[in-house]
Scaffold this motif. Structure first.
Motif, PDB file in Angstrom:
ATOM      1  N   ALA A 194       6.243   1.794 -19.941  1.00 27.64           N
ATOM      2  CA  ALA A 194       6.941   2.857 -20.671  1.00 27.64           C
ATOM      3  C   ALA A 194       5.989   3.985 -21.055  1.00 27.64           C
ATOM      4  N   ASN A 195       4.750   3.864 -20.664  1.00 26.99           N
ATOM      5  CA  ASN A 195       3.747   4.909 -20.939  1.00 26.99           C
ATOM      6  C   ASN A 195       4.276   6.266 -20.476  1.00 26.99           C
ATOM      7  N   PRO A 196       4.300   7.254 -21.353  1.00 27.34           N
ATOM      8  CA  PRO A 196       4.829   8.574 -20.963  1.00 27.34           C
ATOM      9  C   PRO A 196       4.056   9.238 -19.830  1.00 27.34           C
ATOM     10  N   ASP A 197       2.829   8.788 -19.589  1.00 27.13           N
ATOM     11  CA  ASP A 197       2.037   9.375 -18.502  1.00 27.13           C
ATOM     12  C   ASP A 197       2.461   8.864 -17.129  1.00 27.13           C
ATOM     13  N   LEU A 198       3.289   7.822 -17.110  1.00 24.77           N
ATOM     14  CA  LEU A 198       3.770   7.270 -15.846  1.00 24.77           C
ATOM     15  C   LEU A 198       5.136   7.863 -15.535  1.00 24.77           C
ATOM     16  N   ASP A 199       5.195   8.686 -14.502  1.00 24.85           N
ATOM     17  CA  ASP A 199       6.427   9.367 -14.103  1.00 24.85           C
ATOM     18  C   ASP A 199       7.503   8.334 -13.782  1.00 24.85           C
ATOM     19  N   LYS A 200       8.631   8.398 -14.471  1.00 23.17           N
ATOM     20  CA  LYS A 200       9.669   7.381 -14.314  1.00 23.17           C
ATOM     21  C   LYS A 200      10.421   7.515 -12.990  1.00 23.17           C
ATOM     22  N   GLN A 201      10.509   8.715 -12.448  1.00 27.55           N
ATOM     23  CA  GLN A 201      11.127   8.873 -11.133  1.00 27.55           C
ATOM     24  C   GLN A 201      10.270   8.204 -10.066  1.00 27.55           C
ATOM     25  N   VAL A 202       8.971   8.395 -10.183  1.00 31.64           N
ATOM     26  CA  VAL A 202       8.030   7.771  -9.252  1.00 31.64           C
ATOM     27  C   VAL A 202       8.074   6.245  -9.404  1.00 31.64           C
TER      28      VAL A 202
ATOM     29  N   THR B 237      16.774   5.301 -13.908  1.00 28.26           N
ATOM     30  CA  THR B 237      17.188   5.706 -15.249  1.00 28.26           C
ATOM     31  C   THR B 237      15.936   6.027 -16.056  1.00 28.26           C
ATOM     32  N   PRO B 238      16.052   6.848 -17.081  1.00 27.86           N
ATOM     33  CA  PRO B 238      14.879   7.185 -17.902  1.00 27.86           C
ATOM     34  C   PRO B 238      14.285   5.974 -18.612  1.00 27.86           C
ATOM     35  N   GLU B 239      15.066   4.896 -18.711  1.00 24.34           N
ATOM     36  CA  GLU B 239      14.616   3.717 -19.444  1.00 24.34           C
ATOM     37  C   GLU B 239      13.897   2.692 -18.572  1.00 24.34           C
TER      38      GLU B 239
ATOM     39  N   TRP C 240       0.833  -1.208   0.000  1.00 21.15           N
ATOM     40  CA  TRP C 240       0.000   0.000   0.000  1.00 21.15           C
ATOM     41  C   TRP C 240       0.865   1.253   0.000  1.00 21.15           C
ATOM     42  N   ASP C 241       2.005   1.205   0.658  1.00 19.90           N
ATOM     43  CA  ASP C 241       2.931   2.339   0.631  1.00 19.90           C
ATOM     44  C   ASP C 241       3.358   2.643  -0.803  1.00 19.90           C
ATOM     45  N   ALA C 242       3.532   1.582  -1.599  1.00 20.61           N
ATOM     46  CA  ALA C 242       3.891   1.782  -3.001  1.00 20.61           C
ATOM     47  C   ALA C 242       2.767   2.505  -3.739  1.00 20.61           C
ATOM     48  N   ALA C 243       1.523   2.149  -3.411  1.00 18.21           N
ATOM     49  CA  ALA C 243       0.385   2.826  -4.037  1.00 18.21           C
ATOM     50  C   ALA C 243       0.374   4.305  -3.656  1.00 18.21           C
ATOM     51  N   CYS C 244       0.749   4.590  -2.424  1.00 17.68           N
ATOM     52  CA  CYS C 244       0.781   5.989  -1.969  1.00 17.68           C
ATOM     53  C   CYS C 244       1.838   6.791  -2.731  1.00 17.68           C
ATOM     54  N   VAL C 245       2.928   6.144  -3.118  1.00 19.77           N
ATOM     55  CA  VAL C 245       3.955   6.820  -3.917  1.00 19.77           C
ATOM     56  C   VAL C 245       3.374   7.236  -5.265  1.00 19.77           C
ATOM     57  N   LEU C 246       2.489   6.382  -5.808  1.00 25.26           N
ATOM     58  CA  LEU C 246       1.879   6.655  -7.106  1.00 25.26           C
ATOM     59  C   LEU C 246       0.753   7.674  -7.018  1.00 25.26           C
ATOM     60  N   TRP C 247       0.287   7.929  -5.810  1.00 19.99           N
ATOM     61  CA  TRP C 247      -0.876   8.793  -5.605  1.00 19.99           C
ATOM     62  C   TRP C 247      -0.689  10.156  -6.288  1.00 19.99           C
ATOM     63  N   GLY C 248      -1.657  10.513  -7.124  1.00 22.30           N
ATOM     64  CA  GLY C 248      -1.621  11.810  -7.783  1.00 22.30           C
ATOM     65  C   GLY C 248      -0.838  11.848  -9.073  1.00 22.30           C
ATOM     66  N   HIS C 249      -0.119  10.756  -9.370  1.00 24.08           N
ATOM     67  CA  HIS C 249       0.696  10.724 -10.586  1.00 24.08           C
ATOM     68  C   HIS C 249       0.010   9.980 -11.726  1.00 24.08           C
TER      69      HIS C 249
ATOM     70  N   GLY D  51      10.552   4.478 -10.383  1.00 26.85           N
ATOM     71  CA  GLY D  51      11.800   4.025  -9.766  1.00 26.85           C
ATOM     72  C   GLY D  51      11.695   3.944  -8.258  1.00 26.85           C
ATOM     73  N   ASP D  52      10.964   4.885  -7.652  1.00 27.62           N
ATOM     74  CA  ASP D  52      10.765   4.855  -6.204  1.00 27.62           C
ATOM     75  C   ASP D  52       9.972   3.621  -5.783  1.00 27.62           C
ATOM     76  N   VAL D  53       8.987   3.246  -6.598  1.00 24.19           N
ATOM     77  CA  VAL D  53       8.203   2.049  -6.304  1.00 24.19           C
ATOM     78  C   VAL D  53       9.085   0.800  -6.431  1.00 24.19           C
ATOM     79  N   VAL D  54       9.930   0.769  -7.445  1.00 25.88           N
ATOM     80  CA  VAL D  54      10.861  -0.353  -7.614  1.00 25.88           C
ATOM     81  C   VAL D  54      11.753  -0.474  -6.384  1.00 25.88           C
ATOM     82  N   ASP D  55      12.206   0.659  -5.845  1.00 23.31           N
ATOM     83  CA  ASP D  55      13.038   0.639  -4.635  1.00 23.31           C
ATOM     84  C   ASP D  55      12.313  -0.028  -3.469  1.00 23.31           C
TER      85      ASP D  55
END
Length: 211
Positions: free
Chosen positions: A122-130, A92-94, A16-25, A132-136
């Motif tokens: 790879a959808n451009p609407d999905l923030d790649k920094q965010v 990374t951007p990729e 659920w914490d991962a979902a919170c990272v995505l919140w608003g993005h 990456g935070d979820v992957v972490d």
């Protein structure tokens, strides 16, 4: 970075914490798709790595033999789809393309998954920094006990839907039946293995598996 957790203790909370990272993005309806896909990758990679190490220690040279995994109901995970590859590209951007390629690679090696896994990271609407935070967050989860976490995806999905139902109100819980209700129904009906039960809350049939 999140602290390591045990797969059976507080695991759903960190999902659920991962979902919170995505919140608003991204739209709320997309959270589960992103999270469930990633947790699947993390899980199958952990199961593969555990079996891989066992095969290496056995010393018979079967660590790259697909059958050595499938015979134990473990998906064969090619190198480009292993979590170590994904986590290395987290910031990374990729990262989106890396995850999509991992999904396609797993489908290619495991025909039963063909066309099943999501590949829109790879959808451009999905923030790649965010992303990456979820992957972490997932990287820091301890999945060493995969053998005893067979219902991991089901518990994760149920937990996420329950939380969305709580946050979003009635609309968020439209297709959610609380676990306590399910357990009560099962206790009353006492269904036998492989029978089917009509569950009116979701207007669906539930197949009861053997215990």
């Amino acid at each position: 970075m999140a602290e390591k957790t045990q797969a059976n203790i507080g695991f759903e909370k960190q999902i659920w914490d991962a979902a919170c990272v995505l919140w608003g993005h991204i739209p709320a309806a997309e959270y589960r798709k992103v999270i469930i896909g990633l947790i699947f990758l993390r899980y199958v990679s952990a199961a593969f790595e555990s079996r891989y190490q066992e095969l290496v220690e056995e010393g018979d040279g079967f660590e790259d033999d697909r059958d050595a995994y499938t015979m134990d109901n473990i998906f064969f995970v090619p190198e480009e789809a292993r979590w170590s590859t994904i986590s290395a590209a987290a910031h990374t951007p990729e990262i989106g393309k890396v995850i999509d390629n991992a999904m396609r690679a797993i489908e290619a090696e495991n025909k039963t998954l063909k066309g099943v896994l999501p590949n829109n990271y790879a959808n451009p609407d999905l923030d790649k920094q965010v992303l990456g935070d979820v992957v972490d967050i997932f990287t820091n989860m301890d999945m060493g006990d995969t053998e005893h976490s067979q219902d991991l995806l089901g518990r994760t999905y149920e937990y996420c839907i329950a939380q969305f139902a709580s946050v979003e109100g009635k609309g968020g819980g439209e297709f959610y039946t609380p676990a306590s209700v399910v357990k009560t129904l099962v206790s009353i009906l006492k269904p036998f293995s492989n029978c089917r039960v009509y569950e009116n809350c979701t207007t669906s049939l539930i197949r009861i598996q053997a215990a």
